[in-house]
Design a protein around this motif. Structure first.
Motif, PDB file in Angstrom:
ATOM      1  N   THR A  46      -1.249  -5.116   2.431  1.00 36.85           N
ATOM      2  CA  THR A  46      -1.749  -5.699   3.708  1.00 36.85           C
ATOM      3  C   THR A  46      -2.345  -7.240   3.611  1.00 36.85           C
ATOM      4  O   THR A  46      -1.857  -7.927   4.578  1.00 36.85           O
ATOM      5  CB  THR A  46      -3.267  -4.935   4.098  1.00 36.85           C
ATOM      6  OG1 THR A  46      -2.680  -3.508   4.238  1.00 36.85           O
ATOM      7  CG2 THR A  46      -3.729  -5.272   5.406  1.00 36.85           C
ATOM      8  N   ASP A 160       2.575  -2.672   9.250  1.00 35.59           N
ATOM      9  CA  ASP A 160       1.535  -2.059   8.287  1.00 35.59           C
ATOM     10  C   ASP A 160       1.229  -0.465   8.862  1.00 35.59           C
ATOM     11  O   ASP A 160       0.475  -0.226   9.676  1.00 35.59           O
ATOM     12  CB  ASP A 160       0.232  -2.929   8.183  1.00 35.59           C
ATOM     13  CG  ASP A 160      -0.442  -2.887   6.724  1.00 35.59           C
ATOM     14  OD1 ASP A 160      -0.045  -2.076   6.000  1.00 35.59           O
ATOM     15  OD2 ASP A 160      -1.522  -3.420   6.609  1.00 35.59           O
ATOM     16  N   GLU A 161       1.718   0.349   7.686  1.00 36.80           N
ATOM     17  CA  GLU A 161       1.636   1.758   8.216  1.00 36.80           C
ATOM     18  C   GLU A 161       1.985   2.224   9.428  1.00 36.80           C
ATOM     19  O   GLU A 161       1.055   2.738  10.074  1.00 36.80           O
ATOM     20  CB  GLU A 161       0.294   2.344   7.569  1.00 36.80           C
ATOM     21  CG  GLU A 161       0.137   1.867   6.026  1.00 36.80           C
ATOM     22  CD  GLU A 161      -1.052   2.531   5.409  1.00 36.80           C
ATOM     23  OE1 GLU A 161      -1.506   3.728   5.799  1.00 36.80           O
ATOM     24  OE2 GLU A 161      -1.635   1.718   4.690  1.00 36.80           O
TER      25      GLU A 161
END
Ligand SMILES: Nc1ncnc2c1ncn2[C@@H]1O[C@H](COP(=O)(O)OP(=O)(O)OP(=O)(O)O)[C@@H](O)[C@H]1O
Ligand SMILES: [Mg+2]
Length: 251
Positions: A46, A160-161
């Motif tokens: 991240t 991000d995810e």
């Protein structure tokens, strides 16, 4: 400029006080490539995406997007980049359509209202358009965030995810949609996920990040061969268990 890779990261380091979140990371992502960033909790994934968005300043090193330098040409870069994160907060008191319309105008989309409607339909949430964003389930919110991430037809998309809170059916549809957009217009995607099967399916190439360093990289197939594994999950475990098992087997 067109010969430059869409993403180029050179010797990037980020320290948060005593924590070395990134230690000398270098890589490139090619046009139309879906590059998976894998690694355990706290690996630095991240942080890396935040640096590429200009949200975090690196301690040292450089990053270029479409040949533009992040340190000096951030505003220009941000018109061509977008992102979605499971943890992005959109204003709660606006409806889904209002939220997306604000972003469409901010990014100066050519036909803002049409663009919003098109994305709502693509992600199958047109029926949620008039609901308050703060009242959505986490999976519904994830889909709104994904709509937002495509509102400016980005050239580089940082995810991000993106499928973390999606049910298997919707997650599958989202993966198909992303691979279709990539095929249609050569979108470059940096993609983090803890779902190894998903990464095997979606990503052209993978970087394994651990303790802020790239410990292995390659296509999913090449990594399976190199680690003599049947699945990326085993590669992940081999690379991260005990925290110090390196690609060549040394500790
Ligand atoms: N703003 C911050 N201040 C201090 N430390 C931070 C900050 N942001 C991240 N860190 C630390 O940097 C390291 C990398 O965190 P990061 O969020 O990049 O990991 P990650 O790979 O995304 O992990 P996860 O899989 O859990 O999402 C962690 O040790 C984290 O605690
Ligand atoms: Mg993270």
């Amino acid at each position: 400029m067109s010969s430059e890779p869409p993403v180029r990261v050179e010797h990037l380091c980020k320290e948060f006080g005593p924590v070395k979140a990134l230690s000398d990371i270098s890589f490139e992502a090619a046009g139309g490539e879906i590059l998976g960033l894998l690694g355990p909790n706290g690996a630095g994934k991240t942080t890396l995406l935040h640096i590429l968005l200009g949200l975090t300043t690196p301690t040292s090193g450089s990053a270029q997007i479409m040949g533009l330098d992040l340190a000096t040409q951030r505003e220009e870069i941000l018109t061509r980049v977008n992102f979605s994160s499971a943890y992005t907060a959109l204003p709660h008191n606006l409806t889904v359509r209002e939220n997306l319309t604000v972003f469409a105008y901010l990014y100066e989309a050519r036909e803002p209202r049409r663009k919003v409607q098109q994305l709502l339909e693509a992600f199958e949430i047109a029926d949620l358009a008039d609901r308050l964003t703060g009242r959505l389930s986490s999976g519904q919110l994830t889909r709104v965030n994904l709509c937002k991430s495509l509102i400016n037809d980005p050239l580089v998309l940082l995810l991000d995810e993106p499928t973390a809170s999606l049910d298997p059916d919707v997650a599958d549809k989202v993966r198909r949609l992303l691979t279709k957009i990539r095929a249609d217009r050569g979108l470059t995607v940096l993609y983090t996920s803890h779902n190894m099967r998903e990464v095997e399916e979606v990503c052209d190439r993978v970087l394994f990040i651990h303790r802020g360093k790239v410990h292995a990289e390659g296509t999913p197939g090449a990594l399976l061969d190199r680690f003599q594994s049947d699945c990326l999950e085993d590669v992940f475990l081999a690379l991260t268990r005990d925290g110090s098992l390196y690609e060549d087997g040394s500790r």
